[in-house]
Design a protein around this motif. Sequence first.
Motif, PDB file in Angstrom:
ATOM      1  N   ARG A 141       0.836  -1.213   0.000  1.00 56.82           N
ATOM      2  CA  ARG A 141       0.000   0.000   0.000  1.00 56.82           C
ATOM      3  C   ARG A 141       0.869   1.260   0.000  1.00 56.82           C
ATOM      4  N   GLY A 145       1.466   3.966  -3.035  1.00 56.33           N
ATOM      5  CA  GLY A 145       1.045   5.307  -2.640  1.00 56.33           C
ATOM      6  C   GLY A 145       2.114   6.348  -2.872  1.00 56.33           C
ATOM      7  N   PHE A 206       1.867   1.204   8.488  1.00 52.00           N
ATOM      8  CA  PHE A 206       1.485   1.701   7.167  1.00 52.00           C
ATOM      9  C   PHE A 206       2.648   1.579   6.176  1.00 52.00           C
ATOM     10  N   THR A 381      -7.709  10.955  -6.185  1.00 48.15           N
ATOM     11  CA  THR A 381      -8.949  10.757  -5.436  1.00 48.15           C
ATOM     12  C   THR A 381      -9.890   9.809  -6.175  1.00 48.15           C
ATOM     13  N   CYS A 388      -3.833   6.749 -10.257  1.00 49.60           N
ATOM     14  CA  CYS A 388      -4.007   5.464  -9.572  1.00 49.60           C
ATOM     15  C   CYS A 388      -4.375   4.362 -10.564  1.00 49.60           C
ATOM     16  N   ASN A 403      -8.105  -0.124  -4.460  1.00 46.58           N
ATOM     17  CA  ASN A 403      -8.354   0.496  -3.154  1.00 46.58           C
ATOM     18  C   ASN A 403      -7.058   0.698  -2.373  1.00 46.58           C
ATOM     19  N   ASP A 404      -6.127  -0.249  -2.504  1.00 44.48           N
ATOM     20  CA  ASP A 404      -4.818  -0.097  -1.854  1.00 44.48           C
ATOM     21  C   ASP A 404      -4.087   1.131  -2.388  1.00 44.48           C
ATOM     22  N   ALA A 407      -5.750   4.295  -1.020  1.00 41.75           N
ATOM     23  CA  ALA A 407      -5.428   4.451   0.398  1.00 41.75           C
ATOM     24  C   ALA A 407      -3.978   4.874   0.590  1.00 41.75           C
ATOM     25  N   GLY A 408      -3.067   4.302  -0.188  1.00 39.74           N
ATOM     26  CA  GLY A 408      -1.663   4.668  -0.083  1.00 39.74           C
ATOM     27  C   GLY A 408      -1.399   6.096  -0.518  1.00 39.74           C
ATOM     28  N   ALA A 410      -3.528   8.628  -0.190  1.00 37.25           N
ATOM     29  CA  ALA A 410      -4.284   9.604   0.604  1.00 37.25           C
ATOM     30  C   ALA A 410      -3.403  10.589   1.385  1.00 37.25           C
TER      31      ALA A 410
END
Length: 434
Positions: A141, A145, A206, A381, A388, A403-404, A407-408, A410
Amino acid sequence: MSGVEIGIYSIIAILVLIQLGMHVAIALITVSFFGVFLVKGKMVVAGALLSQAALDGVERYSFGVIPLFVLMGVLVGACGLGRDVFDVAGQLFRRFRGGLGIATVFANAVFAAVNGTSIASASVFTKVAVPELVRQGYTPRFSVGVVAGSSVLGMLIPPSLLLILFGIIAEVSIGDLFTAGIVPGLILALFFCVAILLMARFFPRFTGNPNAPDLLIMSRGTMLLKSAPIILLIVLVLGGIYGGFFTPTEAGGVGALGALVIAMIKGRLTAHEIWKIMLEVGQVTASITFLIIAAHMYSRLLALTGLPNAMTGLLSHWELGLYGVLVLYLLAIVLLGTILDSSSILLILLPLILPVIQPFGVDLVWFGILTIIAVEVGLLTPPLGVACFVIKANLDDDRITLNDIFAGAAPFALMMVILVALIVAAPWLATGLL
C-alpha cells in the motif's frame, strides 16, 4: 430558453456525455455547436464558430511547445533515464528511515524536470520503484502510494503540459508559469519527504519495516555517469529558458534534440522504437489539439449565453470576496476531480471562472499554480484518480488492489491540500521568482 439557461444546461450535458464515455473534446464540441445554434438559431453561425475556434486554438506560435515537450518526455522515458535517476537516488538516501520512499520522491522530482506529465511518471516508476520497495520490506500500500503521490510533481515542476494548457487557455505567459511552478514543486517534494520520514517513524504498520538496503554501493563516478544525462537536459532546457537564451517553444526543440542525442548514445533507438515514439507523440499532440479547439469553442458558447456575467453578478450579490470565490472554485475542482481527468476540469471550469475573477485583479500566474495543484489532487482521489488507474494498469502484482493504491496515496493528497492553503496565504511562494 434564456441564454443563461442554455449555458447551465450545456454544462450538465457535457458532464453527462463524459460520464457516458464520450471523449471530452467531442462532448465539448458537440454541446457547443448545438448550444450556439440554440442561441443564434442558425447552423451557419455555429459552423463558422467551430472553424474560427479551430484556427484560433492552434495558430499561435506558443502551441508548438506541446509536441516538442511531448517528444522530449517520450524520448527520456525510452532511454531509461528514470531507472538511472532512481538508482542514484536510492544510493543517496539509503541511510534514512524510509530512504527508498524518499528516493522515489527525489527521482520523480528530477524526472519531472524533463518529462512534463504525471501519467508518464506514474507509468515509469510503477515498473521501476514499486517492485524494489516491496522487495525491501515496504508495504504494498505504501509502495504504490508513494509512486502515485510523487508522480503529480510532473505536472507542477516545469516543463508541465498542464501549465502549458492553462497558459494557452488563459492566455498567460508559459515561461512565467514555468518559473512560478519551481518553488511550489520543490516545497511539495519536501512535504512528501518529511511525511515519509514521519510515517516511517510513527506509523510503521502503514509503511512497513524495510530491511537494511542491499543495493550495490555505487562509486561517485558511476553515480555521476548515471545522473549526468538528465542533469544536462535540465540545465539545457530550464537553464536556457530562465537564462533568456530560449523561449519555451525553442527550449522544447532543444530539449527534444538533446533527448534524441542521449537516446542514440545509449543505443536505445531501434527502428521499431522510433516508430512507437513518433506514434505516441502524434497521438498525444492530436488529443491535446482537439482539447484546445474544443475549449475555445466552449468559451465562445459561454460568452454568447452570458453565463459568466450572470455568475459574476450573483457572486457580487453574495459579497463573498476573492477568498470566498477561491474556496468555492477549489472545492469545485476537487469534486470534479473525483469523476473527471485533469484536462477536462481545466477545459470546463476555466472559461467559467476567468471572467469571474478578473474584476478582483488576480495574478493569473498565481491563480494558475493554485489551479494546477488542486486539479492534481483529483489524480489521487476516487473513483476516477487517473494516476491510480495508470499505476494499477502497469502493476505486475495482482495482490495490490485499486483500493490499496487510493489508500496509499491519501497522505500525499493531504499534503497537496496543505500546499494549496499555503500558497493562498502566501502568494509570493508562486510569484517570488517572477
